[in-house]
Enzyme design. Structure first.
Site, PDB file in Angstrom:
ATOM      1  N   ASP A  44       1.169   9.396  18.276  1.00 51.87           N
ATOM      2  CA  ASP A  44       0.659   9.029  16.872  1.00 51.87           C
ATOM      3  C   ASP A  44      -0.848   9.422  16.960  1.00 51.87           C
ATOM      4  OD1 ASP A  44       1.301   8.760  13.829  1.00 51.87           O
ATOM      5  OD2 ASP A  44      -0.216   7.313  14.398  1.00 51.87           O
ATOM      6  N   ILE A  90      -6.177  -5.401  10.666  1.00 57.47           N
ATOM      7  CA  ILE A  90      -5.944  -6.597   9.935  1.00 57.47           C
ATOM      8  C   ILE A  90      -4.713  -7.361  10.276  1.00 57.47           C
ATOM      9  CG2 ILE A  90      -7.521  -6.129   8.214  1.00 57.47           C
ATOM     10  CD1 ILE A  90      -5.059  -6.132   6.218  1.00 57.47           C
ATOM     11  N   GLN A 132       2.739   2.948   2.326  1.00 56.40           N
ATOM     12  CA  GLN A 132       4.042   2.749   2.928  1.00 56.40           C
ATOM     13  C   GLN A 132       4.917   1.702   2.137  1.00 56.40           C
ATOM     14  OE1 GLN A 132       5.960   4.519   5.106  1.00 56.40           O
ATOM     15  NE2 GLN A 132       4.398   6.043   5.448  1.00 56.40           N
ATOM     16  N   ASP A 147      -3.369  -1.447  10.597  1.00 57.63           N
ATOM     17  CA  ASP A 147      -3.435  -2.080  11.960  1.00 57.63           C
ATOM     18  C   ASP A 147      -4.558  -3.113  12.284  1.00 57.63           C
ATOM     19  OD1 ASP A 147      -1.445  -0.287  12.694  1.00 57.63           O
ATOM     20  OD2 ASP A 147      -2.875   1.410  13.151  1.00 57.63           O
ATOM     21  N   SER A 165      -0.308  39.294   8.357  1.00 53.24           N
ATOM     22  CA  SER A 165      -0.450  40.920   8.599  1.00 53.24           C
ATOM     23  C   SER A 165      -0.388  41.059  10.121  1.00 53.24           C
ATOM     24  CB  SER A 165      -1.797  41.202   8.165  1.00 53.24           C
ATOM     25  OG  SER A 165      -2.687  40.633   8.862  1.00 53.24           O
ATOM     26  N   GLY A 176       0.856  -1.182   0.020  1.00 49.32           N
ATOM     27  CA  GLY A 176       0.040   0.128   0.002  1.00 49.32           C
ATOM     28  C   GLY A 176       0.720   1.213  -0.167  1.00 49.32           C
ATOM     29  N   HIS A 214       4.221   1.238  12.718  1.00 47.98           N
ATOM     30  CA  HIS A 214       3.452   1.878  13.601  1.00 47.98           C
ATOM     31  C   HIS A 214       3.581   0.834  14.799  1.00 47.98           C
ATOM     32  CE1 HIS A 214       0.435   4.489  15.760  1.00 47.98           C
ATOM     33  NE2 HIS A 214      -0.495   3.652  15.280  1.00 47.98           N
TER      34      HIS A 214
END
Length: 344
Positions: free
Chosen positions: A190, A84, A27, A82, A251, A25, A107
């Protein structure tokens, strides 16, 4: 927190080791291609009916069914969603994992919250690029890189830190900087960032601002431009120079409004809500809720996503973006990235 670069990395840590990237996928495709281009021995593991299989083969990568890829690998990088991971680990990774193999994640969710229990002889590490896969690949191809986090959870071999560092270097992280952390810290920060600021907090702030202006009688188009369209301008300035850099570029009127009014919106109540979100993450309550939602077929998630897509700000935005052809060009150029991200 130490920051390491290519000069600190011993690439020999991956010498002679075959790496199986599980998933292709967002990553997965970036890791596999970058590692290959860095001279590593890489194969990709996918289910037999994966929609990504042809894409990986067309890119010149060797693809095996997941179990077969794991069986021949010294390093297994798990790059599937995550929700699955526990099932795939139990069915296709754990039974084929070599004794003493290195098991990696991008992760820490499944490991930190105990959704996966690796065998005791596995060397468990984390390499988490701080950017989406298409950026990891694009930066690598340009000669640069995306900063990465690394961590070690289990280290029976005694050299897992070196392997994690070499892996991060192989995907381009050493060009930008590799930061050392822990599975707990990466996972909890995260999730908190996604929920409280980057996704959940920001989208609700945008919609609340839009609704406030429209309810007060202002044109929906004006509300869209002021509360959504210009978010990119401000976030780009913050990304490039921090909050102080952003304030130096706007500004004086905008800066004074920022300094004196922001805390009235994000005040005590919002901070209390953030602490509650963090507590739910730390306790594992959110992780359990998310896995139960997935097991049920994600009914609440689908309902909320449909409701969000039907919000007026989305309809107004769709119409206004058609007036800005440069946005259409960008959306079309990112279509392949979305297709890659959707397939695993």
């Amino acid at each position: 927190m130490r920051v390491l670069h290519d000069k600190d990395i011993q690439n020999v840590a991956l010498a002679g080791k075959r790496i199986a990237v599980i998933g292709y996928g967002s990553q997965g495709h970036a890791h596999a291609l970058n590692l290959r281009d860095s001279g590593c021995d890489v194969v990709v593991g996918l289910r037999c009916d994966s929609a990504s299989r042809q894409s990986a083969e067309d890119a010149g990568l060797t693809v095996f069914d997941t179990g077969a890829a794991v069986e021949q690998a010294d390093v297994v990088m798990t790059l599937i969603p995550d929700e699955i991971q526990p099932e795939v680990f139990a069915r296709e990774i754990r039974p084929h994992l070599r004794s003493g193999a290195y098991l990696g994640f991008a992760h820490g969710f499944s490991i930190h919250f105990g959704k996966i229990t690796p065998p005791e002889d596995a060397n468990v590490f984390l390499v988490a690029p701080k950017g989406p896969g298409h950026l990891v690949r694009r930066q690598y191809e340009s000669g640069s890189g995306v900063p990465c986090l690394i961590a070690v959870q289990q280290d029976p071999a005694g050299d897992t830190h070196g392997v994690a560092l070499a892996y991060a270097g192989g995907i381009g992280g050493g060009r930008a900087g590799v930061l050392e952390t822990s599975f707990r810290e990466e996972t909890e920060t995260d999730l908190f960032g996604e929920q409280a600021v980057l996704c959940g907090g920001l989208t609700e702030l945008i919609r609340a601002g839009y609704e406030t202006l429209v309810e007060a009688g202002y044109a929906p188009e004006m509300a869209y431009f002021e509360c959504l369209h210009e978010v990119k301008l401000i976030t780009d300035l913050i990304y490039e120079g921090g909050i102080t850099g952003m304030r130096a570029s706007i500004s004086n009127t905008a800066e004074y409004g920022d300094l004196t009014r922001g805390s009235k919106v994000i005040g005590t109540e919002a901070r209390q809500a953030m602490r509650k979100l963090l507590a739910d993450i730390q306790s594992g309550s959110f992780a359990d809720e998310w896995m139960a939602e997935c097991a049920a077929g994600k009914p609440r998630m689908k309902s909320l996503a449909t409701s969000g897509a039907d919000h007026e700000v989305e309809q107004v935005g769709s119409r206004l973006r058609r007036l800005m052809p440069w946005l259409q060009d960008k959306a079309e150029s990112k279509a392949p990235d979305r297709a890659i991200a959707a397939a695993s």
